[in-house]
Design an enzyme around this catalytic site. Structure first.
Site, short mmCIF file in Angstrom:
data_model
loop_
_atom_site.label_atom_id
_atom_site.label_comp_id
_atom_site.label_asym_id
_atom_site.label_seq_id
_atom_site.Cartn_x
_atom_site.Cartn_y
_atom_site.Cartn_z
N SER A 142 62.08 14.36 78.27
CA SER A 142 61.49 12.92 77.30
C SER A 142 60.37 13.02 77.35
O SER A 142 59.76 14.11 76.13
CB SER A 142 61.59 11.91 78.55
N HIS A 146 65.88 5.84 75.84
CA HIS A 146 66.37 6.69 75.41
C HIS A 146 67.34 5.86 75.08
O HIS A 146 68.33 6.65 74.92
CB HIS A 146 66.81 7.68 76.31
#
Length: 300
Positions: A80, A189
Protein backbone atom coordinates in the site's frame (compact mmCIF):
# COMPACT_ATOMS: atom_id res chain seq x y z
CA UNK A 1 8.82 4.47 17.22
CA UNK A 2 12.33 5.28 15.97
CA UNK A 3 14.04 5.03 19.39
CA UNK A 4 15.28 1.47 18.74
CA UNK A 5 17.65 2.76 16.05
CA UNK A 6 19.61 4.83 18.55
CA UNK A 7 20.92 8.33 18.00
CA UNK A 8 21.41 8.07 14.25
CA UNK A 9 22.20 11.27 12.35
CA UNK A 10 20.93 9.82 9.04
CA UNK A 11 17.54 9.02 10.57
CA UNK A 12 17.23 12.44 12.14
CA UNK A 13 18.30 14.10 8.88
CA UNK A 14 15.60 12.15 6.99
CA UNK A 15 12.93 13.38 9.39
CA UNK A 16 14.29 16.93 9.12
CA UNK A 17 14.02 16.73 5.33
CA UNK A 18 10.43 15.49 5.55
CA UNK A 19 9.56 18.19 8.11
CA UNK A 20 10.91 20.88 5.79
CA UNK A 21 8.87 19.47 2.91
CA UNK A 22 5.66 19.55 4.95
CA UNK A 23 6.27 22.65 7.04
CA UNK A 24 5.73 20.86 10.37
CA UNK A 25 7.92 18.92 12.81
CA UNK A 26 7.51 15.19 12.15
CA UNK A 27 10.29 14.25 14.57
CA UNK A 28 8.49 15.86 17.49
CA UNK A 29 5.30 14.08 16.45
CA UNK A 30 6.95 10.67 16.26
CA UNK A 31 8.87 11.20 19.51
CA UNK A 32 6.14 12.77 21.63
CA UNK A 33 2.78 12.17 19.93
CA UNK A 34 0.06 12.58 20.99
CA UNK A 35 -1.41 9.27 19.85
CA UNK A 36 -4.49 11.00 18.48
CA UNK A 37 -2.35 13.03 16.09
CA UNK A 38 -0.29 10.00 15.05
CA UNK A 39 -3.44 8.09 14.15
CA UNK A 40 -4.71 10.80 11.80
CA UNK A 41 -4.25 9.53 8.23
CA UNK A 42 -2.80 12.86 7.10
CA UNK A 43 0.03 12.36 9.62
CA UNK A 44 0.30 8.56 9.54
CA UNK A 45 1.08 8.28 5.84
CA UNK A 46 3.95 10.86 5.72
CA UNK A 47 5.36 9.35 8.94
CA UNK A 48 5.31 5.82 7.51
CA UNK A 49 7.05 6.95 4.34
CA UNK A 50 9.66 8.86 6.32
CA UNK A 51 10.31 5.99 8.74
CA UNK A 52 10.77 3.53 5.87
CA UNK A 53 13.20 5.78 4.01
CA UNK A 54 15.08 6.61 7.22
CA UNK A 55 15.75 2.91 7.81
CA UNK A 56 16.61 2.37 4.13
CA UNK A 57 19.19 5.16 4.40
CA UNK A 58 20.55 3.73 7.65
CA UNK A 59 20.95 0.36 5.88
CA UNK A 60 22.81 2.08 3.04
CA UNK A 61 25.04 4.05 5.41
CA UNK A 62 25.91 1.09 7.64
CA UNK A 63 26.54 -1.10 4.62
CA UNK A 64 28.85 1.47 3.05
CA UNK A 65 30.83 1.69 6.28
CA UNK A 66 31.44 -2.07 6.41
CA UNK A 67 33.55 -4.39 4.32
CA UNK A 68 32.10 -5.31 0.96
CA UNK A 69 30.02 -2.18 0.39
CA UNK A 70 26.25 -1.77 0.32
CA UNK A 71 24.22 -4.82 -0.72
CA UNK A 72 21.99 -3.93 -3.66
CA UNK A 73 18.49 -5.42 -3.54
CA UNK A 74 17.45 -7.39 -6.60
CA UNK A 75 13.90 -6.06 -6.33
CA UNK A 76 11.75 -3.75 -4.19
CA UNK A 77 8.08 -3.67 -3.24
CA UNK A 78 5.89 -1.90 -0.71
CA UNK A 79 2.53 -2.75 0.83
CA UNK A 80 0.00 0.00 0.00
CA UNK A 81 1.65 3.26 1.13
CA UNK A 82 4.93 1.35 1.30
CA UNK A 83 5.02 1.34 -2.49
CA UNK A 84 5.93 5.03 -2.31
CA UNK A 85 8.86 4.18 -0.03
CA UNK A 86 9.97 1.54 -2.53
CA UNK A 87 9.78 4.05 -5.37
CA UNK A 88 11.89 6.56 -3.43
CA UNK A 89 14.47 3.87 -2.65
CA UNK A 90 14.55 2.94 -6.35
CA UNK A 91 15.19 6.55 -7.39
CA UNK A 92 11.79 6.91 -9.08
CA UNK A 93 10.51 9.63 -6.74
CA UNK A 94 12.51 12.30 -4.94
CA UNK A 95 11.90 11.99 -1.21
CA UNK A 96 11.18 15.71 -0.79
CA UNK A 97 8.43 15.44 -3.42
CA UNK A 98 7.09 12.11 -2.19
CA UNK A 99 6.34 13.36 1.34
CA UNK A 100 3.80 16.05 0.33
CA UNK A 101 2.47 13.68 -2.34
CA UNK A 102 1.52 11.07 0.26
CA UNK A 103 0.09 13.80 2.46
CA UNK A 104 -2.23 14.73 -0.41
CA UNK A 105 -3.02 11.02 -0.91
CA UNK A 106 -3.98 10.76 2.74
CA UNK A 107 -6.18 13.86 2.61
CA UNK A 108 -7.86 12.67 -0.58
CA UNK A 109 -8.58 9.23 0.91
CA UNK A 110 -9.99 10.78 4.09
CA UNK A 111 -12.23 13.14 2.11
CA UNK A 112 -13.45 10.49 -0.36
CA UNK A 113 -15.85 8.93 2.16
CA UNK A 114 -17.54 10.75 5.08
CA UNK A 115 -16.61 9.53 8.56
CA UNK A 116 -18.64 6.50 9.58
CA UNK A 117 -19.77 5.63 6.05
CA UNK A 118 -16.94 3.21 5.29
CA UNK A 119 -15.25 0.39 7.19
CA UNK A 120 -12.64 -2.35 6.93
CA UNK A 121 -12.39 -5.82 8.47
CA UNK A 122 -9.70 -8.49 8.60
CA UNK A 123 -10.85 -12.02 7.77
CA UNK A 124 -8.57 -14.69 9.24
CA UNK A 125 -8.51 -18.38 8.48
CA UNK A 126 -10.50 -18.37 5.25
CA UNK A 127 -9.44 -18.83 1.63
CA UNK A 128 -9.39 -15.56 -0.32
CA UNK A 129 -11.64 -16.91 -3.07
CA UNK A 130 -14.31 -17.72 -0.50
CA UNK A 131 -13.97 -14.25 1.05
CA UNK A 132 -14.48 -12.66 -2.38
CA UNK A 133 -17.58 -14.77 -3.02
CA UNK A 134 -19.07 -13.82 0.35
CA UNK A 135 -18.41 -10.14 -0.33
CA UNK A 136 -20.30 -10.41 -3.62
CA UNK A 137 -23.27 -11.94 -1.80
CA UNK A 138 -23.17 -9.41 1.05
CA UNK A 139 -22.95 -6.28 -1.10
CA UNK A 140 -26.72 -5.91 -1.67
CA UNK A 141 -26.24 -2.80 -3.78
CA UNK A 142 -23.45 -1.40 -1.67
CA UNK A 143 -19.67 -1.68 -2.01
CA UNK A 144 -17.67 -4.36 -0.20
CA UNK A 145 -14.55 -5.96 -1.66
CA UNK A 146 -11.46 -7.89 -0.71
CA UNK A 147 -8.78 -5.19 -0.75
CA UNK A 148 -5.65 -6.58 0.94
CA UNK A 149 -4.51 -10.10 0.10
CA UNK A 150 -1.95 -10.25 2.91
CA UNK A 151 -1.47 -14.01 3.13
CA UNK A 152 -3.37 -17.07 1.91
CA UNK A 153 -5.42 -17.01 5.13
CA UNK A 154 -5.52 -13.27 5.85
CA UNK A 155 -7.67 -11.06 3.66
CA UNK A 156 -8.88 -7.55 4.48
CA UNK A 157 -12.23 -6.35 3.16
CA UNK A 158 -13.47 -2.77 2.78
CA UNK A 159 -16.44 -0.74 1.59
CA UNK A 160 -19.68 0.63 3.00
CA UNK A 161 -19.84 -0.01 6.75
CA UNK A 162 -23.08 -1.98 6.70
CA UNK A 163 -21.93 -4.17 3.82
CA UNK A 164 -18.56 -4.82 5.49
CA UNK A 165 -20.37 -5.86 8.67
CA UNK A 166 -22.65 -8.19 6.69
CA UNK A 167 -19.69 -9.75 4.92
CA UNK A 168 -17.69 -10.10 8.14
CA UNK A 169 -20.62 -11.81 9.86
CA UNK A 170 -21.11 -14.12 6.89
CA UNK A 171 -17.41 -15.03 6.82
CA UNK A 172 -17.51 -15.90 10.51
CA UNK A 173 -20.65 -17.97 10.00
CA UNK A 174 -19.02 -19.61 6.97
CA UNK A 175 -16.00 -20.91 8.86
CA UNK A 176 -13.50 -18.07 9.19
CA UNK A 177 -11.49 -18.27 12.40
CA UNK A 178 -11.96 -14.56 13.05
CA UNK A 179 -13.55 -11.52 11.47
CA UNK A 180 -12.19 -8.37 13.07
CA UNK A 181 -13.45 -4.86 12.36
CA UNK A 182 -10.45 -2.55 11.98
CA UNK A 183 -10.06 0.88 13.63
CA UNK A 184 -9.45 2.82 10.41
CA UNK A 185 -10.67 6.17 9.18
CA UNK A 186 -11.59 5.16 5.61
CA UNK A 187 -12.24 2.06 3.44
CA UNK A 188 -8.79 2.06 1.83
CA UNK A 189 -8.29 0.41 -1.57
CA UNK A 190 -12.01 -0.14 -2.10
CA UNK A 191 -13.94 1.26 -5.07
CA UNK A 192 -15.13 4.05 -2.75
CA UNK A 193 -11.61 5.52 -3.02
CA UNK A 194 -12.05 6.43 -6.70
CA UNK A 195 -12.44 10.17 -5.92
CA UNK A 196 -9.08 9.99 -4.14
CA UNK A 197 -7.55 8.30 -7.16
CA UNK A 198 -8.71 11.17 -9.37
CA UNK A 199 -7.11 13.78 -7.06
CA UNK A 200 -3.92 11.74 -6.98
CA UNK A 201 -3.92 11.58 -10.78
CA UNK A 202 -4.10 15.38 -11.04
CA UNK A 203 -1.21 15.79 -8.58
CA UNK A 204 1.03 13.12 -10.12
CA UNK A 205 1.10 15.01 -13.40
CA UNK A 206 3.17 17.67 -11.62
CA UNK A 207 5.57 15.22 -9.90
CA UNK A 208 8.88 14.19 -11.48
CA UNK A 209 9.00 10.42 -12.05
CA UNK A 210 12.22 8.72 -13.18
CA UNK A 211 12.94 5.24 -14.46
CA UNK A 212 13.73 2.89 -11.55
CA UNK A 213 17.33 2.05 -10.69
CA UNK A 214 16.03 -1.10 -8.97
CA UNK A 215 12.91 -2.96 -10.21
CA UNK A 216 9.79 -2.22 -8.14
CA UNK A 217 6.90 -4.70 -8.10
CA UNK A 218 3.73 -2.64 -7.90
CA UNK A 219 0.62 -3.55 -5.89
CA UNK A 220 -2.01 -3.26 -8.56
CA UNK A 221 -0.49 -5.30 -11.40
CA UNK A 222 2.29 -7.24 -9.61
CA UNK A 223 4.48 -5.91 -12.39
CA UNK A 224 7.76 -3.97 -12.60
CA UNK A 225 6.82 -0.89 -14.60
CA UNK A 226 9.76 1.05 -16.08
CA UNK A 227 8.11 3.85 -18.04
CA UNK A 228 7.31 6.89 -15.84
CA UNK A 229 3.80 7.19 -17.26
CA UNK A 230 3.09 3.54 -16.46
CA UNK A 231 4.34 4.11 -12.91
CA UNK A 232 2.07 7.13 -12.48
CA UNK A 233 -0.91 5.18 -13.82
CA UNK A 234 -0.24 2.28 -11.45
CA UNK A 235 -0.11 4.62 -8.45
CA UNK A 236 -3.42 6.19 -9.46
CA UNK A 237 -5.13 2.80 -9.83
CA UNK A 238 -3.58 1.53 -6.60
CA UNK A 239 -5.63 3.95 -4.49
CA UNK A 240 -8.91 2.22 -5.35
CA UNK A 241 -7.67 -1.30 -6.12
CA UNK A 242 -6.55 -4.30 -4.03
CA UNK A 243 -3.06 -4.80 -2.64
CA UNK A 244 -1.96 -8.13 -4.11
CA UNK A 245 0.69 -8.96 -1.52
CA UNK A 246 0.57 -12.76 -1.75
CA UNK A 247 1.20 -12.56 -5.49
CA UNK A 248 3.96 -10.00 -4.92
CA UNK A 249 5.86 -12.33 -2.60
CA UNK A 250 5.39 -15.25 -5.00
CA UNK A 251 6.65 -13.12 -7.88
CA UNK A 252 9.79 -12.38 -5.88
CA UNK A 253 10.24 -16.08 -5.23
CA UNK A 254 9.78 -16.83 -8.93
CA UNK A 255 12.50 -14.27 -9.69
CA UNK A 256 14.94 -16.27 -7.58
CA UNK A 257 14.85 -14.11 -4.45
CA UNK A 258 15.24 -16.00 -1.16
CA UNK A 259 15.52 -13.22 1.46
CA UNK A 260 13.17 -10.29 2.03
CA UNK A 261 13.94 -7.41 4.41
CA UNK A 262 11.29 -5.07 5.82
CA UNK A 263 12.54 -1.48 6.25
CA UNK A 264 10.86 0.25 9.17
CA UNK A 265 10.00 -0.04 12.86
CA UNK A 266 7.38 -2.77 12.34
CA UNK A 267 7.54 -6.53 11.82
CA UNK A 268 4.20 -7.35 10.20
CA UNK A 269 5.33 -7.82 6.59
CA UNK A 270 8.38 -9.88 7.56
CA UNK A 271 6.03 -12.21 9.44
CA UNK A 272 3.80 -12.64 6.40
CA UNK A 273 6.62 -13.59 4.01
CA UNK A 274 6.82 -17.30 4.85
CA UNK A 275 3.03 -17.66 4.76
CA UNK A 276 2.96 -16.33 1.21
CA UNK A 277 5.86 -18.29 -0.29
CA UNK A 278 7.54 -21.36 1.21
CA UNK A 279 11.06 -20.64 -0.01
CA UNK A 280 11.20 -17.00 1.11
CA UNK A 281 12.62 -15.84 4.43
CA UNK A 282 11.57 -12.51 5.92
CA UNK A 283 13.48 -10.34 8.38
CA UNK A 284 12.48 -7.00 9.87
CA UNK A 285 14.99 -4.16 10.16
CA UNK A 286 13.18 -2.98 13.27
CA UNK A 287 16.19 -1.75 15.26
CA UNK A 288 19.87 -1.03 14.82
CA UNK A 289 20.91 -4.56 15.83
CA UNK A 290 18.65 -6.13 13.21
CA UNK A 291 20.13 -3.88 10.52
CA UNK A 292 23.63 -5.01 11.54
CA UNK A 293 22.56 -8.65 11.52
CA UNK A 294 20.95 -8.31 8.10
CA UNK A 295 24.08 -6.76 6.62
CA UNK A 296 26.13 -9.70 7.90
CA UNK A 297 23.63 -12.09 6.34
CA UNK A 298 23.75 -10.46 2.92
CA UNK A 299 27.54 -10.37 2.92
CA UNK A 300 27.98 -13.78 4.50
Amino acid sequence: MMAAYGDSPVIRATFDEASTALGRDLWQLVAEGPAEALSQTVNTQPLMLTAGIAVWRLWQEMGAAGAGGVPQPAMLAGHSLGEYSALVAAGVLEFAEAVPLVELRAQAMQEAVPAGVGAMAAILGMDAARVKAICAEAAQGQAVQAVNFNSPEQTVIAGHAAAVQRAADACKAGGAKRAVMLPVSAPFHSSLMQPAAEKLKARLVTVAVARPRIPVLNNVDVNCAENPEDIRAALVRQAAAPVRWVETMRAMQAAGITQVFECGPGKVLAGLVKRCADNLTGAALHDRASVEAALLTTKG
